[in-house]
Design a protein around this motif. Structure first.
Motif, short mmCIF file in Angstrom:
data_model
loop_
_atom_site.label_atom_id
_atom_site.label_comp_id
_atom_site.label_asym_id
_atom_site.label_seq_id
_atom_site.Cartn_x
_atom_site.Cartn_y
_atom_site.Cartn_z
N SER A 170 0.82 -1.21 0.00
CA SER A 170 0.00 0.00 0.00
C SER A 170 0.85 1.26 0.00
CB SER A 170 -0.91 0.00 1.24
OG SER A 170 -1.42 1.28 1.52
N ALA A 171 0.58 2.15 -0.93
CA ALA A 171 1.30 3.43 -0.98
C ALA A 171 1.01 4.27 0.26
CB ALA A 171 0.90 4.20 -2.25
N GLU A 172 -0.23 4.27 0.71
CA GLU A 172 -0.59 5.06 1.89
C GLU A 172 0.14 4.57 3.12
OE1 GLU A 172 -4.62 6.32 4.42
OE2 GLU A 172 -4.76 4.93 2.73
N LEU A 222 2.94 2.83 3.22
CA LEU A 222 4.37 3.08 3.06
C LEU A 222 4.72 4.53 3.39
CD1 LEU A 222 5.19 1.11 -0.21
CD2 LEU A 222 6.23 0.73 2.03
N GLU A 223 3.85 5.45 3.03
CA GLU A 223 4.12 6.86 3.31
C GLU A 223 4.19 7.10 4.82
OE1 GLU A 223 5.27 10.57 2.26
OE2 GLU A 223 4.94 8.84 0.94
N THR A 279 9.99 4.84 -1.76
CA THR A 279 9.04 3.75 -1.56
C THR A 279 8.56 3.21 -2.89
OG1 THR A 279 7.12 5.23 -1.46
CG2 THR A 279 8.24 4.75 0.62
N ILE A 280 8.24 1.92 -2.90
CA ILE A 280 7.61 1.27 -4.06
C ILE A 280 6.41 0.49 -3.54
CG2 ILE A 280 7.82 -0.45 -5.88
CD1 ILE A 280 10.72 0.25 -6.17
N ALA A 281 5.22 0.88 -3.98
CA ALA A 281 3.99 0.19 -3.60
C ALA A 281 3.62 -0.82 -4.68
CB ALA A 281 2.86 1.19 -3.41
N GLU A 316 0.78 -0.14 -7.01
CA GLU A 316 0.94 0.85 -8.06
C GLU A 316 1.73 0.33 -9.25
OE1 GLU A 316 2.60 4.26 -6.09
OE2 GLU A 316 0.62 5.00 -5.49
#
Length: 366
Positions: free
Chosen positions: A211-213, A215-216, A229-231, A234
């Motif tokens: 998840s990008a969220e 990971l942020e 980061t790499i989600a 995505e």
């Protein structure tokens, strides 16, 4: 005999149950710890289903901290009321592995309240298989460590996971100013590794997760360490077959990463992260991924890659974490995102398994 509440697993059970059982009594070399905090491990139920718990019924939970409530007649140096954490690794203390800071490789290695990995007789595991998801836990006196002043018992209960991350970094044998990829970066082991990276000379992190969220949010744990980061969500849908993760990592590190600390439990990400290593780089795996490594051995040979598996920390790793915590150099209070009372321990198990909500570390407080 006085009873206590414990989270128990029975033969053939698919879910643990809260049960009233007798409070443990110390043997001559034992201490009984009144549990203040017990850590949750997402892989616990999978290991139970695989038959890795050799003594059932049993009380679950290999991570615990609290205060000494009772002491055996032959126990030296400890006193009632001392704050301690339980070191869960049961090993013989006498073999070549145990005498060379590789105690997790001992043929008798098992964990209190958790799994056994060998096939030999394990007398310590037979005696001490009941774990810390209970009001009290009985352990041999040599498996407790004092908790430094200023370190909460919630954090002390999670020292084992932090020490596992220390072991992963040690296995990587990093060069100075290294670039490190951490997979499954939003979980307990991933967030532990992010927190510990500055102590191992890491100058750049690349975090991989679904998840990008999420990971942020983890990116904020890296402090002043430059972090990308790499989600996986995505990447293009065909990334497992099209080496999409490898290409993404190479965009951030064209010359390759010095190490991959891999905590991914399944899928193609392990192999694809390994393919993004620099010459002489290390893949350290601690995720129990059952998917075969899709790397031709000629690539391993030509690139001088090192592939290392490790299943646990050593006692020295745990002591190093305690020293960092006690000195104030390491602060991990923000990693504990969820706390549950013992009465909600079954719900806690479900929460760390399904991870509907972002969970970095979870503890149960009896």
């Amino acid at each position: 005999m006085t009873e206590m509440l414990a989270l128990r697993a029975d033969q053939g059970s698919t879910a643990p149950k809260l049960t009233k059982i007798s409070m443990p009594e110390p043997g001559p070399l034992d201490v009984v710890v009144k549990v203040s905090a017990a850590g949750m491990a997402p892989g616990m139920m999978a290991l139970l289903a695989q038959g890795a718990f050799r003594h059932l019924p049993t009380t679950l939970g290999h991570e615990a901290a609290g205060v000494i409530a009772a002491i055996g007649t032959d126990v030296p140096a400890w006193s009632i009321g001392q704050r301690v954490r339980v070191h869960p690794n049961l090993n013989c203390r006498d073999c070549a592995y145990c005498r060379s800071d590789r105690d997790m490789m001992c043929p008798q290695q098992a964990m209190i309240g958790h799994a056994a990995f060998g096939v030999v007789d394990m007398p310590l595991y037979a005696a001490y298989h009941d774990g810390g998801l209970a009001e009290y836990v009985r352990v041999p006196h040599w498996l407790i460590d004092p908790v430094p002043d200023g370190v909460t018992l919630d954090v002390a209960a999670k020292v084992h996971d932090l020490a596992n991350a220390v072991r992963a970094f040690k296995c990587a044998a990093l060069p100075p100013a290294s670039t490190v990829v951490i997979t499954a970066a939003t979980g307990t082991m991933g967030t532990s590794a992010v927190k510990l990276a500055p102590f191992f000379g890491v100058s750049r992190l690349i975090l991989v997760g679904r998840s990008a969220e999420r990971l942020e949010a983890v990116k904020g744990l890296a402090g002043h360490t430059p972090t990308e980061t790499i989600a996986l969500e995505e990447l293009h849908d065909d990334w497992p077959a099209a080496q999409g993760l490898t290409r993404g990592l190479r965009r951030f590190a064209p010359d390759g990463a010095d190490a991959v600390l891999d905590f991914i439990p399944d899928g193609a990400a392990t192999s694809q992260a390994a393919a993004a290593l620099t010459t002489g780089g290390s893949l350290v795996h601690m995720g129990a991924n059952r998917v075969p490594l899709a790397l031709p051995m000629i690539a391993v040979m030509v690139n001088c890659w090192r592939i290392i598996g490790t299943r646990a920390c050593t006692r020295n790793d745990a002591l190093e974490v305690l020293n960092l915590l006690g000195s104030g150099a390491l602060d991990v209070e923000d990693l504990i995102t969820h706390r549950f009372p013992l009465a909600q321990a079954p719900e806690a198990v479900a929460a760390v398994q399904n991870r509907v909500d972002p969970i970095w570390m979870a503890v149960v407080n009896p």
